[in-house]
Design a protein around this motif. Structure first.
Motif, PDB file in Angstrom:
ATOM      1  N   VAL A 194      -2.577  -6.903  -1.015  1.00  0.00           N
ATOM      2  CA  VAL A 194      -1.601  -5.605  -0.838  1.00  0.00           C
ATOM      3  C   VAL A 194      -1.750  -6.019   0.796  1.00  0.00           C
ATOM      4  CG1 VAL A 194      -1.941  -4.019  -1.143  1.00  0.00           C
ATOM      5  CG2 VAL A 194      -2.795  -5.206  -3.221  1.00  0.00           C
ATOM      6  N   ILE A 195      -0.261  -5.522   1.201  1.00  0.00           N
ATOM      7  CA  ILE A 195      -0.880  -5.215   2.785  1.00  0.00           C
ATOM      8  C   ILE A 195      -0.296  -3.544   2.539  1.00  0.00           C
ATOM      9  CG2 ILE A 195       1.421  -5.646   4.103  1.00  0.00           C
ATOM     10  CD1 ILE A 195       3.274  -7.616   2.405  1.00  0.00           C
ATOM     11  N   SER A 196      -1.022  -3.789   3.976  1.00  0.00           N
ATOM     12  CA  SER A 196      -0.988  -2.366   4.336  1.00  0.00           C
ATOM     13  C   SER A 196      -0.728  -2.282   5.725  1.00  0.00           C
ATOM     14  CB  SER A 196      -2.753  -2.018   4.827  1.00  0.00           C
ATOM     15  OG  SER A 196      -2.653  -0.516   5.557  1.00  0.00           O
ATOM     16  N   VAL A 197       0.916  -1.858   6.042  1.00  0.00           N
ATOM     17  CA  VAL A 197       1.634  -1.993   7.221  1.00  0.00           C
ATOM     18  C   VAL A 197       1.356  -0.886   7.575  1.00  0.00           C
ATOM     19  CG1 VAL A 197       4.122  -1.947   8.537  1.00  0.00           C
ATOM     20  CG2 VAL A 197       3.974  -3.689   6.283  1.00  0.00           C
ATOM     21  N   LEU A 198       1.075  -1.310   9.810  1.00  0.00           N
ATOM     22  CA  LEU A 198       0.391  -0.146  10.241  1.00  0.00           C
ATOM     23  C   LEU A 198       1.306  -0.284  11.586  1.00  0.00           C
ATOM     24  CD1 LEU A 198      -3.375  -2.272  10.225  1.00  0.00           C
ATOM     25  CD2 LEU A 198      -2.224  -0.243   9.177  1.00  0.00           C
ATOM     26  N   THR A 199       2.462  -0.755  11.557  1.00  0.00           N
ATOM     27  CA  THR A 199       4.100   0.121  12.617  1.00  0.00           C
ATOM     28  C   THR A 199       3.752   1.398  12.272  1.00  0.00           C
ATOM     29  OG1 THR A 199       5.135  -1.061  11.603  1.00  0.00           O
ATOM     30  CG2 THR A 199       4.238  -2.165  12.362  1.00  0.00           C
ATOM     31  N   SER A 200       4.193   1.792  13.177  1.00  0.00           N
ATOM     32  CA  SER A 200       4.650   3.491  13.167  1.00  0.00           C
ATOM     33  C   SER A 200       6.106   3.346  13.394  1.00  0.00           C
ATOM     34  CB  SER A 200       4.432   3.803  14.642  1.00  0.00           C
ATOM     35  OG  SER A 200       4.808   3.195  15.683  1.00  0.00           O
ATOM     36  N   GLY A 201       6.078   5.039  12.923  1.00  0.00           N
ATOM     37  CA  GLY A 201       7.528   5.454  12.570  1.00  0.00           C
ATOM     38  C   GLY A 201       7.998   4.992  11.243  1.00  0.00           C
ATOM     39  N   ASN A 202       8.868   4.232  10.724  1.00  0.00           N
ATOM     40  CA  ASN A 202       8.896   4.469   9.362  1.00  0.00           C
ATOM     41  C   ASN A 202       9.189   2.441   9.070  1.00  0.00           C
ATOM     42  OD1 ASN A 202      10.915   3.911   7.181  1.00  0.00           O
ATOM     43  ND2 ASN A 202      12.851   4.187   8.119  1.00  0.00           N
TER      44      ASN A 202
ATOM     45  N   THR B 240       0.801  -1.583  -0.022  1.00  0.00           N
ATOM     46  CA  THR B 240      -0.203   0.203  -0.042  1.00  0.00           C
ATOM     47  C   THR B 240       0.996   1.350  -0.126  1.00  0.00           C
ATOM     48  OG1 THR B 240      -1.825  -1.380   1.224  1.00  0.00           O
ATOM     49  CG2 THR B 240      -1.646   1.382   1.263  1.00  0.00           C
ATOM     50  N   VAL B 241       0.882   2.485  -1.145  1.00  0.00           N
ATOM     51  CA  VAL B 241       0.899   3.309  -0.561  1.00  0.00           C
ATOM     52  C   VAL B 241      -0.041   4.481  -1.003  1.00  0.00           C
ATOM     53  CG1 VAL B 241       3.204   2.773  -2.673  1.00  0.00           C
ATOM     54  CG2 VAL B 241       1.109   3.794  -4.124  1.00  0.00           C
ATOM     55  N   PRO B 242       0.504   5.722  -0.731  1.00  0.00           N
ATOM     56  CA  PRO B 242       1.713   5.808   0.384  1.00  0.00           C
ATOM     57  C   PRO B 242       1.868   5.526   1.097  1.00  0.00           C
ATOM     58  CG  PRO B 242       0.763   8.081   0.357  1.00  0.00           C
ATOM     59  CD  PRO B 242       0.141   7.044   0.168  1.00  0.00           C
TER      60      PRO B 242
ATOM     61  N   LEU C  42      11.481  -1.892  -3.386  1.00  0.00           N
ATOM     62  CA  LEU C  42      10.341  -2.675  -3.698  1.00  0.00           C
ATOM     63  C   LEU C  42       9.902  -3.554  -3.964  1.00  0.00           C
ATOM     64  CD1 LEU C  42       6.706  -0.712  -3.117  1.00  0.00           C
ATOM     65  CD2 LEU C  42       8.093  -2.313  -1.273  1.00  0.00           C
ATOM     66  N   PRO C  43      11.039  -3.168  -5.665  1.00  0.00           N
ATOM     67  CA  PRO C  43      10.682  -4.980  -6.570  1.00  0.00           C
ATOM     68  C   PRO C  43      12.044  -6.015  -5.858  1.00  0.00           C
ATOM     69  CG  PRO C  43      10.736  -3.079  -7.631  1.00  0.00           C
ATOM     70  CD  PRO C  43      10.564  -2.079  -6.421  1.00  0.00           C
ATOM     71  N   ASP C  44      13.791  -5.322  -5.725  1.00  0.00           N
ATOM     72  CA  ASP C  44      14.434  -6.095  -5.521  1.00  0.00           C
ATOM     73  C   ASP C  44      13.918  -6.682  -4.111  1.00  0.00           C
ATOM     74  OD1 ASP C  44      16.170  -4.857  -7.221  1.00  0.00           O
ATOM     75  OD2 ASP C  44      16.471  -3.395  -5.801  1.00  0.00           O
ATOM     76  N   LEU C  45      12.961  -5.577  -3.134  1.00  0.00           N
ATOM     77  CA  LEU C  45      12.734  -7.120  -2.020  1.00  0.00           C
ATOM     78  C   LEU C  45      11.565  -8.282  -2.059  1.00  0.00           C
ATOM     79  CD1 LEU C  45      12.268  -4.162   0.501  1.00  0.00           C
ATOM     80  CD2 LEU C  45      13.684  -6.024   0.446  1.00  0.00           C
ATOM     81  N   GLY C  46      11.419  -8.302  -3.772  1.00  0.00           N
ATOM     82  CA  GLY C  46      10.364  -9.589  -3.915  1.00  0.00           C
ATOM     83  C   GLY C  46       9.105  -8.278  -4.727  1.00  0.00           C
ATOM     84  N   TYR C  47       8.462  -7.257  -4.193  1.00  0.00           N
ATOM     85  CA  TYR C  47       6.818  -6.814  -4.331  1.00  0.00           C
ATOM     86  C   TYR C  47       6.557  -6.751  -5.597  1.00  0.00           C
ATOM     87  CZ  TYR C  47       6.993  -6.362   0.662  1.00  0.00           C
ATOM     88  OH  TYR C  47       7.552  -6.749   2.266  1.00  0.00           O
ATOM     89  N   THR C  48       5.609  -6.928  -6.015  1.00  0.00           N
ATOM     90  CA  THR C  48       5.354  -6.530  -7.472  1.00  0.00           C
ATOM     91  C   THR C  48       4.475  -5.150  -7.760  1.00  0.00           C
ATOM     92  OG1 THR C  48       3.682  -8.234  -7.507  1.00  0.00           O
ATOM     93  CG2 THR C  48       5.860  -9.588  -7.944  1.00  0.00           C
ATOM     94  N   ASP C  49       4.049  -5.692  -6.351  1.00  0.00           N
ATOM     95  CA  ASP C  49       2.259  -3.969  -7.076  1.00  0.00           C
ATOM     96  C   ASP C  49       2.783  -2.588  -6.129  1.00  0.00           C
ATOM     97  OD1 ASP C  49       1.728  -5.811  -8.472  1.00  0.00           O
ATOM     98  OD2 ASP C  49      -0.026  -5.874  -8.098  1.00  0.00           O
TER      99      ASP C  49
ATOM    100  N   LYS D 112     -10.585 -14.109 -13.433  1.00  0.00           N
ATOM    101  CA  LYS D 112     -10.456 -12.554 -12.623  1.00  0.00           C
ATOM    102  C   LYS D 112     -10.483 -13.050 -11.381  1.00  0.00           C
ATOM    103  CE  LYS D 112     -14.692 -12.042 -15.117  1.00  0.00           C
ATOM    104  NZ  LYS D 112     -14.908 -10.977 -15.673  1.00  0.00           N
ATOM    105  N   GLU D 113      -9.538 -11.303 -11.808  1.00  0.00           N
ATOM    106  CA  GLU D 113      -8.499 -10.902  -9.983  1.00  0.00           C
ATOM    107  C   GLU D 113      -9.605 -10.416  -8.663  1.00  0.00           C
ATOM    108  OE1 GLU D 113      -4.510  -8.279  -9.368  1.00  0.00           O
ATOM    109  OE2 GLU D 113      -5.832  -7.676 -10.812  1.00  0.00           O
ATOM    110  N   ILE D 114      -9.015 -10.640  -8.050  1.00  0.00           N
ATOM    111  CA  ILE D 114      -9.488 -10.897  -6.054  1.00  0.00           C
ATOM    112  C   ILE D 114      -8.470 -10.332  -6.148  1.00  0.00           C
ATOM    113  CG2 ILE D 114     -10.395 -11.373  -4.682  1.00  0.00           C
ATOM    114  CD1 ILE D 114     -11.616 -13.940  -5.645  1.00  0.00           C
ATOM    115  N   VAL D 115      -8.235  -8.910  -5.313  1.00  0.00           N
ATOM    116  CA  VAL D 115      -6.920  -7.752  -4.862  1.00  0.00           C
ATOM    117  C   VAL D 115      -7.382  -7.819  -3.288  1.00  0.00           C
ATOM    118  CG1 VAL D 115      -6.083  -5.732  -4.796  1.00  0.00           C
ATOM    119  CG2 VAL D 115      -6.603  -6.702  -6.908  1.00  0.00           C
ATOM    120  N   ALA D 116      -7.416  -8.440  -2.302  1.00  0.00           N
ATOM    121  CA  ALA D 116      -7.471  -7.828  -0.953  1.00  0.00           C
ATOM    122  C   ALA D 116      -5.911  -7.123   0.064  1.00  0.00           C
ATOM    123  CB  ALA D 116      -7.176  -8.960  -0.379  1.00  0.00           C
ATOM    124  N   ARG D 117      -6.962  -5.685   0.255  1.00  0.00           N
ATOM    125  CA  ARG D 117      -5.850  -5.372   1.340  1.00  0.00           C
ATOM    126  C   ARG D 117      -5.851  -5.837   2.504  1.00  0.00           C
ATOM    127  NH1 ARG D 117      -6.341  -0.161   0.208  1.00  0.00           N
ATOM    128  NH2 ARG D 117      -4.096  -0.091  -0.884  1.00  0.00           N
TER     129      ARG D 117
END
Length: 313
Positions: A294-302, A2-4, A20-27, A195-200
């Motif tokens: 689709v990952i949404s990281v909820l940790t605080s800070g960086n 998830t961005v930003p 992100l691509p070097d880490l293996g993320y695609t989207d 059909k694509e199924i996207v999940a956050r």
């Protein structure tokens, strides 16, 4: 991803997105509520990381006129040909009515009509059409891409899920457990193959259970009392877990509503624990039928330490 990214000014995210691509993320997938708009972070990412696929999850169909929405989508599709996916949806009465002073009328029809308009407009056709919820007279996009971008629908209950499978390229789902995917996916796949199924998916890697559950409870109370999300969880059969919260919230007892949310509901809807445990939990969504988690990281800070720890193995 998830961005930003949370916790860092958008202008300072170039190197992080490029990693992100070097880490293996695609989207990378954006959203549109009270933070950034849906298109600007993706436009930046298209330059910062030119291999990433870009998606909106989602753009509300009420807050932009149909032609303006088509122009915005066509512009990003032209910038990143073959890498952009347009996700649209009704959003909620809070965003549409309370924040934008637009009547939240007939959301199913508005999404259906916008989807049908976009199918024509994104292909460069001239559109003159009286739809049930709006009228377009003589619009033709001056900028298009070949092929046009896929269009996905945010969907929660059967009618919208069927529409996503029948007339769109797939569905975007949110606020559901891995087990819930088995309930919603068949409605989408009933519209045809491919059909694509996207999940956050909300993720708190490396956060202790008590802290993660406290964060989860606050978000559950903020979102699942909104009528469209409450109806979704009633459809999923989560009344036993949420009835006490709904009653307390209706009575104006905010503290009681938070306390009434069971741990099991938080643990179903929020992924937390050691990074390896989180990766295994995310994989359960894929096994249940999600094609794009689709990952949404909820940790605080960086967020980058968590993003690196969650990177696909």
């Amino acid at each position: 991803m998830t961005v930003p990214l949370n916790g860092i000014p958008l202008r300072n995210q170039r190197d992080l997105i490029a990693e992100l691509p070097d880490l293996g993320y695609t989207d990378v997938w954006s959203s549109e509520s009270s933070d950034a708009d849906a298109f600007t972070p993706l436009a930046l990412a298209s330059v910062w990381a030119p291999t990433l696929r870009l998606g909106t999850a989602i753009v509300p169909v009420y807050t932009r006129g149909p032609a303006t929405l088509a122009v915005s989508a066509n512009t990003l599709a032209a910038v990143a040909p073959g890498r952009f996916v347009l996700g649209i949806g009704s959003s909620s009465s809070v965003i549409v009515e309370k924040w934008n002073s637009i009547p939240f009328d007939e959301p199913y029809k508005r999404v259906r009509d916008t989807l049908r308009f976009l199918r024509s407009a994104l292909s460069g056709e001239k559109v003159t059409q009286q739809y049930d919820t709006f009228c377009v007279d003589g619009f033709r996009a001056g900028l298009t891409s070949d092929p046009p971008p896929p269009v996905l629908l945010a969907a929660m209950r059967p009618a919208m899920l069927r529409l996503a499978g029948r007339e769109a390229d797939g569905a975007i789902v949110n606020w559901l457990s891995a087990e819930d995917v088995k309930t919603v996916a068949p409605y989408v796949h009933g519209g045809g193959e491919g059909k694509e199924i996207v999940a956050r998916i909300f993720v708190l890697p490396g956060v202790d259970a008590n802290t993660a559950r406290a964060i989860g409870r606050r978000r559950i109370a903020a979102y699942l009392n909104v009528p469209v999300y409450r109806a979704f969880h009633e459809f999923l059969g989560r009344q036993d877990g949420l009835d006490k919260m709904w009653r307390a919230w209706s009575d104006g007892d905010r503290a009681g509503a938070l306390a009434a949310i069971p741990d099991r509901v938080v643990d179903d809807l929020f992924v937390h624990g050691a990074p390896e445990t989180c990766r295994e939990h995310i994989e359960r969504y894929r096994s249940a039928g999600v094609t794009t988690p689709v990952i949404s990281v909820l940790t605080s800070g960086n967020p980058m330490p968590a993003i690196r720890a969650l990177a696909p193995r």
